[in-house]
Design a protein around this motif. Structure first.
Motif, PDB file in Angstrom:
ATOM      1  N   CYS A 175       0.820  -1.202   0.000  1.00 15.63           N
ATOM      2  CA  CYS A 175       0.000   0.000   0.000  1.00 15.63           C
ATOM      3  C   CYS A 175       0.858   1.258   0.000  1.00 15.63           C
ATOM      4  O   CYS A 175       0.469   2.276  -0.558  1.00 15.63           O
ATOM      5  N   PHE A 176       2.033   1.181   0.594  1.00 15.04           N
ATOM      6  CA  PHE A 176       2.838   2.385   0.731  1.00 15.04           C
ATOM      7  C   PHE A 176       3.344   2.886  -0.614  1.00 15.04           C
ATOM      8  O   PHE A 176       3.458   4.074  -0.839  1.00 15.04           O
ATOM      9  N   GLN A 177       3.688   1.961  -1.525  1.00 18.74           N
ATOM     10  CA  GLN A 177       4.261   2.372  -2.796  1.00 18.74           C
ATOM     11  C   GLN A 177       3.206   2.578  -3.882  1.00 18.74           C
ATOM     12  O   GLN A 177       3.329   3.493  -4.678  1.00 18.74           O
ATOM     13  N   THR A 178       2.199   1.743  -3.940  1.00 14.24           N
ATOM     14  CA  THR A 178       1.250   1.815  -5.057  1.00 14.24           C
ATOM     15  C   THR A 178      -0.195   2.018  -4.620  1.00 14.24           C
ATOM     16  O   THR A 178      -1.090   1.948  -5.441  1.00 14.24           O
ATOM     17  N   LYS A 179      -0.405   2.269  -3.344  1.00 20.09           N
ATOM     18  CA  LYS A 179      -1.754   2.527  -2.833  1.00 20.09           C
ATOM     19  C   LYS A 179      -2.696   1.390  -3.201  1.00 20.09           C
ATOM     20  O   LYS A 179      -3.827   1.598  -3.622  1.00 20.09           O
ATOM     21  N   MET A 180      -2.212   0.146  -3.017  1.00 16.78           N
ATOM     22  CA  MET A 180      -3.038  -1.009  -3.347  1.00 16.78           C
ATOM     23  C   MET A 180      -4.235  -1.134  -2.414  1.00 16.78           C
ATOM     24  O   MET A 180      -5.115  -1.949  -2.641  1.00 16.78           O
ATOM     25  N   CYS A 181      -4.252  -0.348  -1.343  1.00 13.72           N
ATOM     26  CA  CYS A 181      -5.413  -0.374  -0.455  1.00 13.72           C
ATOM     27  C   CYS A 181      -6.522   0.547  -0.954  1.00 13.72           C
ATOM     28  O   CYS A 181      -7.557   0.677  -0.305  1.00 13.72           O
ATOM     29  N   ALA A 182      -6.288   1.211  -2.087  1.00 14.32           N
ATOM     30  CA  ALA A 182      -7.293   2.118  -2.638  1.00 14.32           C
ATOM     31  C   ALA A 182      -8.558   1.357  -2.998  1.00 14.32           C
ATOM     32  O   ALA A 182      -8.532   0.163  -3.297  1.00 14.32           O
ATOM     33  N   HIS A 183      -9.673   2.054  -2.996  1.00 10.84           N
ATOM     34  CA  HIS A 183     -10.972   1.472  -3.305  1.00 10.84           C
ATOM     35  C   HIS A 183     -11.552   2.141  -4.552  1.00 10.84           C
ATOM     36  O   HIS A 183     -11.131   3.219  -4.956  1.00 10.84           O
ATOM     37  N   LEU A 184     -12.545   1.472  -5.149  1.00 13.16           N
ATOM     38  CA  LEU A 184     -13.202   2.042  -6.307  1.00 13.16           C
ATOM     39  C   LEU A 184     -13.967   3.306  -5.917  1.00 13.16           C
ATOM     40  O   LEU A 184     -14.604   3.361  -4.867  1.00 13.16           O
ATOM     41  N   LYS A 185     -13.911   4.294  -6.796  1.00 15.37           N
ATOM     42  CA  LYS A 185     -14.619   5.546  -6.589  1.00 15.37           C
ATOM     43  C   LYS A 185     -15.466   5.821  -7.811  1.00 15.37           C
ATOM     44  O   LYS A 185     -14.978   5.793  -8.950  1.00 15.37           O
ATOM     45  N   VAL A 186     -16.749   6.079  -7.617  1.00 20.19           N
ATOM     46  CA  VAL A 186     -17.654   6.387  -8.725  1.00 20.19           C
ATOM     47  C   VAL A 186     -17.271   7.730  -9.335  1.00 20.19           C
ATOM     48  O   VAL A 186     -16.990   8.699  -8.618  1.00 20.19           O
ATOM     49  N   ILE A 187     -17.243   7.795 -10.664  1.00 18.58           N
ATOM     50  CA  ILE A 187     -16.930   9.035 -11.361  1.00 18.58           C
ATOM     51  C   ILE A 187     -18.062   9.379 -12.329  1.00 18.58           C
ATOM     52  O   ILE A 187     -18.943   8.554 -12.603  1.00 18.58           O
ATOM     53  N   GLY A 188     -18.023  10.597 -12.876  1.00 19.20           N
ATOM     54  CA  GLY A 188     -19.072  11.057 -13.775  1.00 19.20           C
ATOM     55  C   GLY A 188     -18.497  11.776 -14.984  1.00 19.20           C
ATOM     56  O   GLY A 188     -17.296  11.701 -15.266  1.00 19.20           O
ATOM     57  N   LEU A 189     -19.356  12.507 -15.676  1.00 13.79           N
ATOM     58  CA  LEU A 189     -18.974  13.173 -16.918  1.00 13.79           C
ATOM     59  C   LEU A 189     -17.775  14.100 -16.758  1.00 13.79           C
ATOM     60  O   LEU A 189     -16.840  14.038 -17.578  1.00 13.79           O
ATOM     61  N   PRO A 190     -17.705  14.972 -15.734  1.00 15.02           N
ATOM     62  CA  PRO A 190     -16.532  15.856 -15.609  1.00 15.02           C
ATOM     63  C   PRO A 190     -15.226  15.075 -15.474  1.00 15.02           C
ATOM     64  O   PRO A 190     -14.190  15.506 -16.002  1.00 15.02           O
ATOM     65  N   ASP A 191     -15.260  13.940 -14.794  1.00 19.57           N
ATOM     66  CA  ASP A 191     -14.060  13.126 -14.630  1.00 19.57           C
ATOM     67  C   ASP A 191     -13.622  12.538 -15.974  1.00 19.57           C
ATOM     68  O   ASP A 191     -12.436  12.530 -16.300  1.00 19.57           O
ATOM     69  N   LEU A 192     -14.591  12.036 -16.750  1.00 20.92           N
ATOM     70  CA  LEU A 192     -14.252  11.486 -18.063  1.00 20.92           C
ATOM     71  C   LEU A 192     -13.618  12.544 -18.944  1.00 20.92           C
ATOM     72  O   LEU A 192     -12.655  12.272 -19.679  1.00 20.92           O
ATOM     73  N   GLN A 193     -14.152  13.767 -18.887  1.00 20.44           N
ATOM     74  CA  GLN A 193     -13.607  14.852 -19.695  1.00 20.44           C
ATOM     75  C   GLN A 193     -12.182  15.195 -19.263  1.00 20.44           C
ATOM     76  O   GLN A 193     -11.302  15.444 -20.103  1.00 20.44           O
ATOM     77  N   GLU A 194     -11.944  15.196 -17.952  1.00 22.19           N
ATOM     78  CA  GLU A 194     -10.594  15.460 -17.442  1.00 22.19           C
ATOM     79  C   GLU A 194      -9.630  14.366 -17.877  1.00 22.19           C
ATOM     80  O   GLU A 194      -8.521  14.646 -18.352  1.00 22.19           O
ATOM     81  N   PHE A 195     -10.057  13.118 -17.732  1.00 19.72           N
ATOM     82  CA  PHE A 195      -9.192  11.994 -18.087  1.00 19.72           C
ATOM     83  C   PHE A 195      -8.902  11.969 -19.584  1.00 19.72           C
ATOM     84  O   PHE A 195      -7.788  11.654 -20.003  1.00 19.72           O
ATOM     85  N   GLN A 196      -9.898  12.301 -20.394  1.00 17.21           N
ATOM     86  CA  GLN A 196      -9.702  12.226 -21.841  1.00 17.21           C
ATOM     87  C   GLN A 196      -8.537  13.097 -22.288  1.00 17.21           C
ATOM     88  O   GLN A 196      -7.752  12.705 -23.163  1.00 17.21           O
ATOM     89  N   GLY A 197      -8.401  14.261 -21.679  1.00 19.98           N
ATOM     90  CA  GLY A 197      -7.309  15.152 -22.048  1.00 19.98           C
ATOM     91  C   GLY A 197      -5.939  14.537 -21.821  1.00 19.98           C
ATOM     92  O   GLY A 197      -4.982  14.838 -22.559  1.00 19.98           O
ATOM     93  N   LEU A 198      -5.818  13.660 -20.831  1.00 25.31           N
ATOM     94  CA  LEU A 198      -4.530  13.029 -20.540  1.00 25.31           C
ATOM     95  C   LEU A 198      -4.087  12.101 -21.658  1.00 25.31           C
ATOM     96  O   LEU A 198      -2.884  11.900 -21.877  1.00 25.31           O
ATOM     97  N   TYR A 199      -5.059  11.530 -22.368  1.00 25.61           N
ATOM     98  CA  TYR A 199      -4.728  10.527 -23.384  1.00 25.61           C
ATOM     99  C   TYR A 199      -4.347  11.138 -24.732  1.00 25.61           C
ATOM    100  O   TYR A 199      -4.116  10.406 -25.695  1.00 25.61           O
ATOM    101  N   LYS A 200      -4.230  12.451 -24.814  1.00 20.59           N
ATOM    102  CA  LYS A 200      -3.779  13.089 -26.051  1.00 20.59           C
ATOM    103  C   LYS A 200      -2.269  12.976 -26.217  1.00 20.59           C
ATOM    104  O   LYS A 200      -1.757  13.133 -27.329  1.00 20.59           O
ATOM    105  N   GLN A 201      -1.553  12.712 -25.122  1.00 19.78           N
ATOM    106  CA  GLN A 201      -0.095  12.674 -25.198  1.00 19.78           C
ATOM    107  C   GLN A 201       0.383  11.460 -25.986  1.00 19.78           C
ATOM    108  O   GLN A 201      -0.274  10.420 -26.038  1.00 19.78           O
ATOM    109  N   ASN A 202       1.537  11.619 -26.614  1.00 18.89           N
ATOM    110  CA  ASN A 202       2.166  10.542 -27.402  1.00 18.89           C
ATOM    111  C   ASN A 202       1.208   9.953 -28.442  1.00 18.89           C
ATOM    112  O   ASN A 202       1.212   8.753 -28.686  1.00 18.89           O
ATOM    113  N   TRP A 203       0.403  10.816 -29.033  1.00 14.37           N
ATOM    114  CA  TRP A 203      -0.603  10.366 -29.992  1.00 14.37           C
ATOM    115  C   TRP A 203       0.051   9.608 -31.149  1.00 14.37           C
ATOM    116  O   TRP A 203       1.092  10.006 -31.630  1.00 14.37           O
TER     117      TRP A 203
END
Length: 305
Positions: free
Chosen positions: A14-42
């Motif tokens: 857990c200390f290095q990779t936060k394997m104790c993390a839990h699922l978190k529900v996301i919505g439209l604003p999160d998808l829009q934020e994440f989509q921008g990250l995937y433009k790199q190294n196109w």
């Protein structure tokens, strides 16, 4: 002590990779934020980018979609890497900029696999995490198929537009066409008619119709992962180049909206591979399709949902 050691071995703790993390529900604003990250190294992350693009458009048109569940992990690192897991009815989509820190595996481990899931167009960099889940949960597989990712830039796809053959007309599919499309679809199953209807309503499509009778003879739809799919020519109209005609038309329509074009083709599907190569598409990656059997119940999906 044993559980701590297990976590250290599995994901560096857990200390290095936060394997104790839990699922978190996301919505439209999160998808829009994440989509921008995937433009790199196109276009390295074009699968994730266009998968999110489709679901963003879905939610804009229908903010409260039934049976759509979207998650990330409640770890800062997961958000920085755009980690998402989307369960659309029975289909699973996953993406992350990082495939080496154990977070994708953690997210998949937290999902409910009891009803069986169709893991759709999973980028090959995440296959090890998925295979690990299948093994650790002792899930039985219905199939496990690799596909080539064919890709074309929008500027090139704009050159693909073609006139309909004499006696035929090109236009978008209508929901009234869904029963025929579903009946001809090799992947049809209980609940797939609703899926086809939804894709026709929500996404770009192209159909080739006889001018005299309005009979639909060939078609292609953009599926929810962002790629071309359900490409089909009716038997009595095959070997006339109609598959290429509708592929060119839908590719042009997507490019006209500013989108690059993707298609997934099974390794053994030589005719389709040859067609996409001839049109100028290039293989840039591979994706995996994997279906798990339900661990309880029959796993069928109700019609109309």
């Amino acid at each position: 002590m044993q559980s701590i050691l297990a976590r250290l071995v599995e994901g560096k703790g857990c200390f290095q990779t936060k394997m104790c993390a839990h699922l978190k529900v996301i919505g439209l604003p999160d998808l829009q934020e994440f989509q921008g990250l995937y433009k790199q190294n196109w276009p390295k992350y074009c699968q994730e980018y266009y998968c999110l693009d489709n679901f963003i458009e879905f939610l804009r048109k229908q903010p409260h979609m039934k049976h759509l569940h979207m998650y990330t992990l409640d770890a800062k690192q997961a958000r920085h890497e755009g980690l998402f897991v989307i369960v659309d009815r029975y289909q699973l989509f996953v993406g992350s900029l990082n495939n080496t820190n154990g977070l994708v595996r953690r997210a998949l481990d937290l999902l409910d696999w009891s009803t069986g899931l169709k893991c759709s167009s999973i980028p090959y960099r995440h296959v090890d995490a998925l295979d690990n889940i299948v093994e650790s949960k002792k899930l039985n597989l219905v199939f496990r198929d690799g596909t080539d990712l064919f890709y074309m830039k929008a500027e090139d796809a704009l050159q693909l537009r073609v006139e309909a053959p004499v006696g035929f007309v090109l236009k978008s599919l209508s929901v009234a066409d869904a029963p025929l499309v579903n009946a001809e679809w090799a992947n049809r199953h209980s609940g797939s008619l609703f899926f086809i209807e939804r894709q026709i309503r929500m996404c770009v499509s192209a159909g080739l119709y006889r001018e005299d009778t309005n009979e639909l003879v060939a078609w292609c739809i953009r599926l929810q992962g962002g790629y071309l799919g359900a490409l089909q020519v009716r038997d009595s109209y095959k070997r006339r180049g109609f598959g290429s005609v509708v592929t060119r038309e839908i590719s042009y329509r997507l490019a006209a909206q500013g989108h690059d074009v993707m298609a997934l083709v099974g390794h053994s599907n030589k005719p389709s591979s040859g067609m996409f190569s001839k049109l100028g598409f290039q293989i840039i990656d591979q994706c995996l399709w994997l279906r798990t059997e339900p661990t309880k119940g029959d796993g069928t999906w109700p019609e109309g949902e």
